[in-house]
Write an enzyme that holds these catalytic residues in place. Structure first.
Site, PDB file in Angstrom:
ATOM      1  N   CYS A 131       5.308  -6.073   1.744  1.00  0.00           N
ATOM      2  CA  CYS A 131       5.670  -4.650   1.657  1.00  0.00           C
ATOM      3  C   CYS A 131       4.985  -3.864   2.790  1.00  0.00           C
ATOM      4  O   CYS A 131       5.328  -4.052   3.950  1.00  0.00           O
ATOM      5  CB  CYS A 131       5.314  -4.120   0.276  1.00  0.00           C
ATOM      6  SG  CYS A 131       6.169  -2.584  -0.086  1.00  0.00           S
ATOM      7  N   TYR A 132       4.001  -3.043   2.488  1.00  0.00           N
ATOM      8  CA  TYR A 132       3.297  -2.327   3.558  1.00  0.00           C
ATOM      9  C   TYR A 132       2.744  -3.312   4.586  1.00  0.00           C
ATOM     10  O   TYR A 132       2.766  -3.039   5.794  1.00  0.00           O
ATOM     11  CB  TYR A 132       2.163  -1.483   2.968  1.00  0.00           C
ATOM     12  CG  TYR A 132       1.419  -0.651   3.996  1.00  0.00           C
ATOM     13  CD1 TYR A 132       1.963   0.525   4.492  1.00  0.00           C
ATOM     14  CD2 TYR A 132       0.175  -1.052   4.480  1.00  0.00           C
ATOM     15  CE1 TYR A 132       1.296   1.278   5.438  1.00  0.00           C
ATOM     16  CE2 TYR A 132      -0.508  -0.306   5.433  1.00  0.00           C
ATOM     17  CZ  TYR A 132       0.062   0.858   5.908  1.00  0.00           C
ATOM     18  OH  TYR A 132      -0.600   1.608   6.843  1.00  0.00           O
ATOM     19  N   HIS A 152       7.918  -7.987  -3.672  1.00  0.00           N
ATOM     20  CA  HIS A 152       6.592  -8.378  -4.164  1.00  0.00           C
ATOM     21  C   HIS A 152       6.619  -9.772  -4.796  1.00  0.00           C
ATOM     22  O   HIS A 152       7.010  -9.920  -5.940  1.00  0.00           O
ATOM     23  CB  HIS A 152       6.092  -7.348  -5.182  1.00  0.00           C
ATOM     24  CG  HIS A 152       5.708  -6.063  -4.534  1.00  0.00           C
ATOM     25  ND1 HIS A 152       4.480  -5.861  -3.964  1.00  0.00           N
ATOM     26  CD2 HIS A 152       6.414  -4.937  -4.322  1.00  0.00           C
ATOM     27  CE1 HIS A 152       4.433  -4.654  -3.432  1.00  0.00           C
ATOM     28  NE2 HIS A 152       5.595  -4.067  -3.629  1.00  0.00           N
ATOM     29  N   SER A 175     -20.823 -13.022 -20.519  1.00  0.00           N
ATOM     30  CA  SER A 175     -22.232 -13.406 -20.607  1.00  0.00           C
ATOM     31  C   SER A 175     -22.379 -14.761 -21.290  1.00  0.00           C
ATOM     32  O   SER A 175     -23.275 -15.539 -20.952  1.00  0.00           O
ATOM     33  CB  SER A 175     -23.063 -12.330 -21.318  1.00  0.00           C
ATOM     34  OG  SER A 175     -22.694 -12.197 -22.663  1.00  0.00           O
ATOM     35  N   SER A 183     -24.435 -10.841 -24.684  1.00  0.00           N
ATOM     36  CA  SER A 183     -23.970  -9.614 -25.338  1.00  0.00           C
ATOM     37  C   SER A 183     -23.035  -9.898 -26.509  1.00  0.00           C
ATOM     38  O   SER A 183     -22.747  -9.022 -27.301  1.00  0.00           O
ATOM     39  CB  SER A 183     -23.228  -8.754 -24.324  1.00  0.00           C
ATOM     40  OG  SER A 183     -22.003  -9.394 -23.984  1.00  0.00           O
ATOM     41  N   GLY A 184     -22.556 -11.125 -26.582  1.00  0.00           N
ATOM     42  CA  GLY A 184     -21.524 -11.422 -27.581  1.00  0.00           C
ATOM     43  C   GLY A 184     -20.164 -11.514 -26.930  1.00  0.00           C
ATOM     44  O   GLY A 184     -19.205 -11.980 -27.523  1.00  0.00           O
ATOM     45  N   GLY A 185     -20.070 -11.056 -25.673  1.00  0.00           N
ATOM     46  CA  GLY A 185     -18.791 -11.096 -24.962  1.00  0.00           C
ATOM     47  C   GLY A 185     -18.592 -12.406 -24.210  1.00  0.00           C
ATOM     48  O   GLY A 185     -19.489 -13.249 -24.142  1.00  0.00           O
ATOM     49  N   GLY A 194       0.843  -1.194   0.000  1.00  0.00           N
ATOM     50  CA  GLY A 194       0.000   0.000   0.000  1.00  0.00           C
ATOM     51  C   GLY A 194       0.870   1.232   0.000  1.00  0.00           C
ATOM     52  O   GLY A 194       2.064   1.147   0.328  1.00  0.00           O
ATOM     53  N   LYS A 233     -11.020 -13.061 -14.666  1.00  0.00           N
ATOM     54  CA  LYS A 233     -11.222 -13.239 -16.109  1.00  0.00           C
ATOM     55  C   LYS A 233     -10.572 -14.518 -16.641  1.00  0.00           C
ATOM     56  O   LYS A 233     -11.176 -15.244 -17.430  1.00  0.00           O
ATOM     57  CB  LYS A 233     -10.653 -12.022 -16.855  1.00  0.00           C
ATOM     58  CG  LYS A 233     -11.054 -11.942 -18.304  1.00  0.00           C
ATOM     59  CD  LYS A 233     -12.416 -11.321 -18.419  1.00  0.00           C
ATOM     60  CE  LYS A 233     -12.900 -11.207 -19.834  1.00  0.00           C
ATOM     61  NZ  LYS A 233     -14.131 -10.410 -19.896  1.00  0.00           N
TER      62      LYS A 233
END
Ligand code: XMP
Length: 521
Positions: free
Chosen positions: A84-85, A169, A228, A223-225, A57, A369
């Site tokens: 880290c933070y 990280h 969905s 929607s075509g995506g 952060g 995703k």
């Protein structure tokens, strides 16, 4: 979720990589959820977390009003990994000292790990640093696991209590040992099971959908995506013909998009899919409109009207499927997003009509995703759909600058198809291939309301201009233009001018976001 899987909770202290921590852990097969650091204790603890990760952060632990470590985290007795933070917070809270480093450390460093320990294999590891403060003195019971040239306490731990912290990280690609460290923490130290895999999610999600929906009817807006389509395929797997999917062809889709959806959902999987041919209605509503926000408003309102008609004709099903995914959930509760300036109205065409009441079925709301894509493939959706780039709800209307007419849409569609075809052939669109170039995040053509002079055969031409846009981005909040090879751009430009009547010039957009946005409207 029922039968809560073993869960690691990541608390987000505002670091830019917080989501990545959760994704990396899930890549290891460990179910992980992300919460803002000040999330409601009951909401977090209902997951019965096997351990906590505290993210990085921007604050300093000793600054007034800095985010602090919630008491319930320590009280839970579960292992903690501070990054880290998060490390500084843990140290500060348990009685150690954190102070500004003599100089900010940013970039690659070498981590020396002299001895066996529960978190990091001994040796010399390349790690990614990004910090202004550092640990100067450890709390009681802690020992050093590793150090770098400028951070004497780059990795520390209280082995007995299961408290660990790293200054670097582990979640970024620049720390090659990072995933292994996260895995050791989650699986070895927290004893979380690592069985979070697509086949397991599918069974779990299907069962959950059945439980929620019972014998009721369900409506899905496709929607075509990707999101969905995957949500629809999943709900179909769960409740079969209780589902009706509706796909509104707005006339603002890209070339081949409608056919792709019909092929993937209706023909291949047997999903009951209604295709509504609404192009004339949308084009009529958009006649004479050139203002981008006005286009969005009209398209959103028209979509809702058509969708309502469909729902009514189906007897208004009780449930509506939404392709909400985990980053949407995270974003919507992040405090800084709530106050973000409105640059564009992001109507999600395919989203919920505001004045209609449905109970929502959101089976993807815990998936990132890439997990949605893996699930899509497991459900039998084709690669070309699963790896589709994002496409804005208002579709080609916001890429057809100026007035949206059937003739101008045809030009734009043809130019866009050529660009995408050449990018796909060269490996810049579609699934990442080990040996190929890195696929761009989004790429498309824009038709400009500008005419320019050219010469073709011995004739003077005075025709429209196409702009090409291709960007790399992780989060769509910032983006860099893709440095595509010149010969690829040359091929695309030549093909567009030769094959698309009415276009005699092609330009390439080299604006980053900010100051530009990804779309032109
Ligand atoms: P910008 O242009 O704001 O775009 O940099 C960021 C991402 O959002 C998409 N986008 C939209 N998506 N409705 C949507 O559903 C919209 O009105 C809209 N406008 C932009 C854009 O394609 C990019 O992925």
């Amino acid at each position: 979720m029922q039968d809560q899987p073993d869960t690691i909770v990541v608390l987000d202290f505002g670091g830019q990589y917080a989501q990545l921590i959760a994704r990396r852990l899930r890549d290891q097969g460990v179910y992980t959820e992300l919460f803002p650091w000040d999330a409601d204790e009951a909401e977090v603890m209902r997951l019965n977390p096997k351990g906590f990760v505290l993210s990085g952060g921007p604050a300093s632990v000793y600054a007034a009003g800095a985010p602090h470590l919630p008491d319930y985290v320590l009280a839970s007795g579960r292992p903690i990994l501070g990054i880290c933070y998060g490390l500084q917070l843990l140290v500060h809270h348990l009685g150690g000292t954190v102070a500004p480093a003599p100089e900010r450390e940013y970039g690659l460093a070498w981590l020396e790990v002299p001895r066996e320990n529960p978190l990091i294999p001994p040796g010399r590891h390349r790690v990614w640093m990004s910090h202004g403060d550092r640990v100067e003195d450890l709390p009681p019971g802690f020992e050093v696991i590793g150090y770098t040239q400028s951070s004497p306490y780059a990795a520390v731990g209280h082995f007995q209590r299961g408290y660990f912290g790293v200054q670097f990280h582990p979640e970024v690609q620049h720390t090659p040992i990072g995933s292994h460290i996260l895995r050791r923490f989650a699986v070895d130290i927290c004893t979380a099971r690592d069985d979070w895999r697509p086949a397991n999610w599918m069974a779990r999600l299907v069962e959950e959908i059945r439980e929620q929906v019972g014998k009721e009817r369900v409506l899905a807006a496709v929607s075509g995506g990707v999101d969905s389509a995957v949500a629809t395929a999943l709900v179909y797997k769960a409740v079969g013909d209780q589902l009706t999917a509706v796909f509104v062809d707005t006339g603002l889709l890209r070339q081949g998009e409608r056919e792709q959806v019909v092929r993937a959902l209706k023909q291949a999987l047997g999903v009951p899919l209604r295709v509504v041919d609404a192009a004339p209605i949308f084009l009529n509503a958009l006649k004479g409109v050139t203002d981008p926000e006005e286009k969005r408003r009209i398209i959103g309102a028209t979509f809702i009207r058509i969708f309502e008609q469909e729902a009514r004709s189906l007897g208004h099903p009780r449930f509506l499927v939404q392709g909400t995914i985990y980053p949407d959930v995270i974003e919507s509760r992040a405090p800084e997003r709530k106050h973000a300036a409105r640059i564009k109205t992001h109507h999600n065409v395919g989203g919920l009509p505001e004045d209609m009441t449905f109970e929502l079925v959101e089976p993807l709301r815990y998936l990132f995703k890439d997990e949605v894509r893996r699930l899509g493939l497991a459900l039998g959706l084709p690669e070309d759909l699963v790896w589709k780039q994002p496409f804005p709800g208002p579709g080609l209307a916001v890429r057809c600058l100026g007035e949206v007419t059937p003739e101008r849409l045809a030009k734009l569609r043809a130019a866009d198809a050529i660009f995408r075809e050449e990018l796909t052939r060269a490996g810049y669109l579609g699934p990442p291939r080990g040996d190929g170039p890195r696929p761009v995040s989004q790429a498309f053509a824009v038709l400009l309301p500008v005419q320019s002079v050219g010469v073709m055969g011995d004739q003077r031409t005075y025709q429209e201009v196409v702009a090409l846009r291709a960007v790399y981005t992780d989060d769509f909040m910032t983006a860099d233009w893709a440095h595509l090879p010149y010969d690829l751009l040359a091929r695309v430009a030549a093909r567009i001018v030769n094959e698309v009547p009415g276009v005699n010039r092609v330009v390439y957009d080299i604006t980053t976001k900010p100051p530009g946005t990804i779309e032109w409207e």
